[in-house]
Design a protein around this motif. Structure first.
Motif, PDB file in Angstrom:
ATOM      1  N   ALA A 131      -5.326 -27.881 -56.564  1.00 55.57           N
ATOM      2  CA  ALA A 131      -4.441 -28.872 -57.179  1.00 55.57           C
ATOM      3  C   ALA A 131      -3.042 -28.909 -56.558  1.00 55.57           C
ATOM      4  O   ALA A 131      -2.502 -29.993 -56.337  1.00 55.57           O
ATOM      5  CB  ALA A 131      -4.343 -28.620 -58.678  1.00 55.57           C
ATOM      6  N   PRO A 132      -2.417 -27.763 -56.270  1.00 54.08           N
ATOM      7  CA  PRO A 132      -1.042 -27.829 -55.752  1.00 54.08           C
ATOM      8  C   PRO A 132      -0.984 -28.234 -54.280  1.00 54.08           C
ATOM      9  O   PRO A 132      -1.823 -27.841 -53.478  1.00 54.08           O
ATOM     10  CB  PRO A 132      -0.523 -26.401 -55.940  1.00 54.08           C
ATOM     11  N   THR A 133       0.005 -29.055 -53.959  1.00 57.96           N
ATOM     12  CA  THR A 133       0.276 -29.361 -52.553  1.00 57.96           C
ATOM     13  C   THR A 133       1.053 -28.209 -51.943  1.00 57.96           C
ATOM     14  O   THR A 133       1.543 -27.334 -52.640  1.00 57.96           O
ATOM     15  CB  THR A 133       1.062 -30.666 -52.407  1.00 57.96           C
ATOM     16  N   PHE A 164       7.481 -27.824 -57.073  1.00 54.13           N
ATOM     17  CA  PHE A 164       7.152 -27.596 -58.476  1.00 54.13           C
ATOM     18  C   PHE A 164       5.712 -27.161 -58.701  1.00 54.13           C
ATOM     19  O   PHE A 164       5.442 -26.290 -59.526  1.00 54.13           O
ATOM     20  CB  PHE A 164       7.398 -28.871 -59.280  1.00 54.13           C
ATOM     21  N   ASN A 165       4.756 -27.788 -57.994  1.00 52.67           N
ATOM     22  CA  ASN A 165       3.378 -27.577 -58.442  1.00 52.67           C
ATOM     23  C   ASN A 165       2.762 -26.269 -57.984  1.00 52.67           C
ATOM     24  O   ASN A 165       1.701 -25.897 -58.464  1.00 52.67           O
ATOM     25  CB  ASN A 165       2.483 -28.770 -58.084  1.00 52.67           C
ATOM     26  N   ASP A 166       3.441 -25.541 -57.074  1.00 54.41           N
ATOM     27  CA  ASP A 166       2.913 -24.215 -56.755  1.00 54.41           C
ATOM     28  C   ASP A 166       2.986 -23.299 -57.970  1.00 54.41           C
ATOM     29  O   ASP A 166       2.087 -22.503 -58.213  1.00 54.41           O
ATOM     30  CB  ASP A 166       3.682 -23.597 -55.571  1.00 54.41           C
ATOM     31  N   GLY A 167       4.078 -23.400 -58.730  1.00 53.79           N
ATOM     32  CA  GLY A 167       4.158 -22.611 -59.957  1.00 53.79           C
ATOM     33  C   GLY A 167       3.395 -23.235 -61.101  1.00 53.79           C
ATOM     34  O   GLY A 167       2.825 -22.538 -61.949  1.00 53.79           O
ATOM     35  N   GLY A 352      -1.117 -35.488 -49.896  1.00 53.90           N
ATOM     36  CA  GLY A 352      -1.220 -34.297 -50.728  1.00 53.90           C
ATOM     37  C   GLY A 352      -1.713 -33.142 -49.876  1.00 53.90           C
ATOM     38  O   GLY A 352      -2.881 -32.741 -49.951  1.00 53.90           O
ATOM     39  N   ILE A 353      -0.830 -32.605 -49.051  1.00 51.82           N
ATOM     40  CA  ILE A 353      -1.227 -31.604 -48.054  1.00 51.82           C
ATOM     41  C   ILE A 353      -1.579 -30.274 -48.719  1.00 51.82           C
ATOM     42  O   ILE A 353      -0.814 -29.761 -49.525  1.00 51.82           O
ATOM     43  CB  ILE A 353      -0.106 -31.419 -47.011  1.00 51.82           C
ATOM     44  N   ARG A 354      -2.729 -29.742 -48.365  1.00 53.11           N
ATOM     45  CA  ARG A 354      -3.180 -28.453 -48.895  1.00 53.11           C
ATOM     46  C   ARG A 354      -2.999 -27.369 -47.842  1.00 53.11           C
ATOM     47  O   ARG A 354      -3.073 -27.639 -46.643  1.00 53.11           O
ATOM     48  CB  ARG A 354      -4.659 -28.540 -49.287  1.00 53.11           C
TER      49      ARG A 354
END
Length: 431
Positions: A131-133, A164-167, A352-354
């Motif tokens: 889910a997180p970029t 933000f989305n890593d946490g 949305g790079i992973r």
């Protein structure tokens, strides 16, 4: 030949090349993550007796090396964001880290369970880790350093989302862990997950990050002005702040990823025009690039030493569906009513790079609980990250250049219309 000497020589040469490679390929269709991924594939195809890179067998080192890379990148990401925090300014990234991320987790978890036949805990873990970029590999679509005045909606939104989305994904990794442990022990887990992993750890991450960010900003920018406290202009302070913030937050059982990004944002909001922000950003960015080079070469090596051995056609199709359909669609759903243009919304949705963060979460989860489908998950995640690096790497510079040219053209057209309404010609205005 001593393999240790070979390793440090290769790392030194790769890190040294980073001084020139980004500039050399700036006008090409390639990105430097692709270059170093290929270097990893090549050197691990040679008989050099290098350390085995496959994270399936070295999950401890995978956790700590990726963890360090991500927190350094989060500090660099937070320091270069110049936009003040408010709902109006941050609406798009906040929608991406809530609506888009939750939809992505839910859809991937369902497809992993229904289509791939994964256990429920493993399916949720797949959704959570993808889910997180990634803040490490997304430099081409992020805002520039603090002294760069150019900050369009696309770059800002993708930068803030990656920070933000890593946490934000961490509670759902813990959800998968709780489900796996609960399935083996039969104990209840939902209430503890909500109160502890979803609420307490997030609050602690934000609180400690904000408190340390304010404290460091006061010491760096304000205290030397009114007292005899010595002034510092050493860039390594940013790295020190990263490690202290992460360490103290983890000791308090909060989310260190959240704390580091919030601390960086808080520090960057003080004395915004001060050149020391650029000094700190440049230092941690250099550390970030060295770590990224190492990780990319190890990842490239893992691709040729067994990481994809457990990939099935169904897993590969799910990975492609995620990159080409699920992420773009869920992101566009989240932001389709926002003020930016359609082409900007498409770019935000597509990029949305992973990358490195997904490897951290996966290795972390496998260290905390037993998952029956571990090998298959490593192969699916490795495949998605590999395709993302290539796909987004070859398209990022061209798409961003196109968007920049479109914005410049629109500004010129607006000036022409404005000058025409005041009776001046565009040529006269330019003179």
């Amino acid at each position: 030949m001593d393999s240790y000497i070979v390793v440090i020589t290769i790392i030194g040469l790769a890190a040294l090349s980073m001084a020139w490679v980004p500039a050399m390929i700036e006008k090409s269709f390639l990105s430097y993550p692709i270059i170093y991924l290929l270097i990893g594939v090549i050197i691990y195809s040679l008989p050099l007796e290098l350390p085995f890179p496959d994270p399936l067998w070295h999950e401890d080192y995978a956790v700590h090396l990726t963890e360090l890379s991500v927190i350094v990148s989060l500090m660099a990401t937070g320091l270069k964001i110049r936009r003040r925090f408010s709902w109006k300014n941050w609406k798009i990234p906040l929608q991406l880290v809530s609506v888009t991320m939750l939809l992505s987790i839910g859809i991937l978890a369902f497809l992993g369970w229904w289509w791939l036949g994964l256990a429920p805990a493993a399916a949720v873990l797949l959704g959570a880790v993808m889910a997180p970029t990634d803040p490490v590999l997304a430099e081409q679509v992020q805002v520039g350093p603090p002294d760069d005045a150019e900050e369009d909606d696309v770059r800002f939104s993708l930068t803030a989302e990656a920070g933000f989305n890593d946490g934000s994904a961490f509670p759902f990794v813990w959800l998968a862990i709780a489900m796996a442990v609960g399935a083996s022990t039969g104990e209840g887990w939902f209430t503890e997950w909500v109160l502890w992993d979803l609420v307490y750890k997030v609050i602690m991450g934000v609180a400690i990050g904000y408190g340390l960010g304010r404290g460091l900003a006061y010491i760096i920018f304000y205290l030397p002005k009114g007292t005899a406290f010595p002034e510092t202009r050493d860039g390594f302070v940013a790295l020190s702040a990263t490690l202290v913030t992460y360490g103290l937050t983890e000791m308090a059982h909060g989310y260190g990823f959240v704390a580091v990004f919030v601390a960086a944002l808080t520090m960057s909001s003080y004395e915004e025009g001060h050149e020391y922000h650029t000094e700190m950003h440049d230092f941690v960015t250099q550390i970030e690039r060295i770590l990224m080079v190492i990780l990319l070469m190890l990842f490239g090596g893992s691709l040729v030493t067994g990481l994809l051995d457990h990939l099935t056609w169904s897993g590969a199709l799910l990975g492609l569906a995620f990159l080409f359909i699920i992420r773009p669609l869920t992101a566009y759903i989240a932001i389709y009513k926002d003020h930016c243009s359609t082409r900007e919304k498409v770019a935000i949705s597509f990029f949305g790079i992973r990358g490195i963060g997904s490897f951290f979460y996966l290795a972390f989860a496998f260290n905390e609980a037993n998952f029956d489908d571990a090998d298959g998950l490593w192969s699916i995640v490795g495949f998605i990250v590999m395709v993302s690096i290539v796909l987004h790497g070859v398209t990022a510079s061209r798409v961003m250049d196109y968007l920049d040219m479109s914005r410049r053209r629109e500004r010129r057209n607006k000036r022409r219309l404005a000058s025409g309404s005041t009776g001046k010609s565009y040529r006269d205005e330019q003179v």
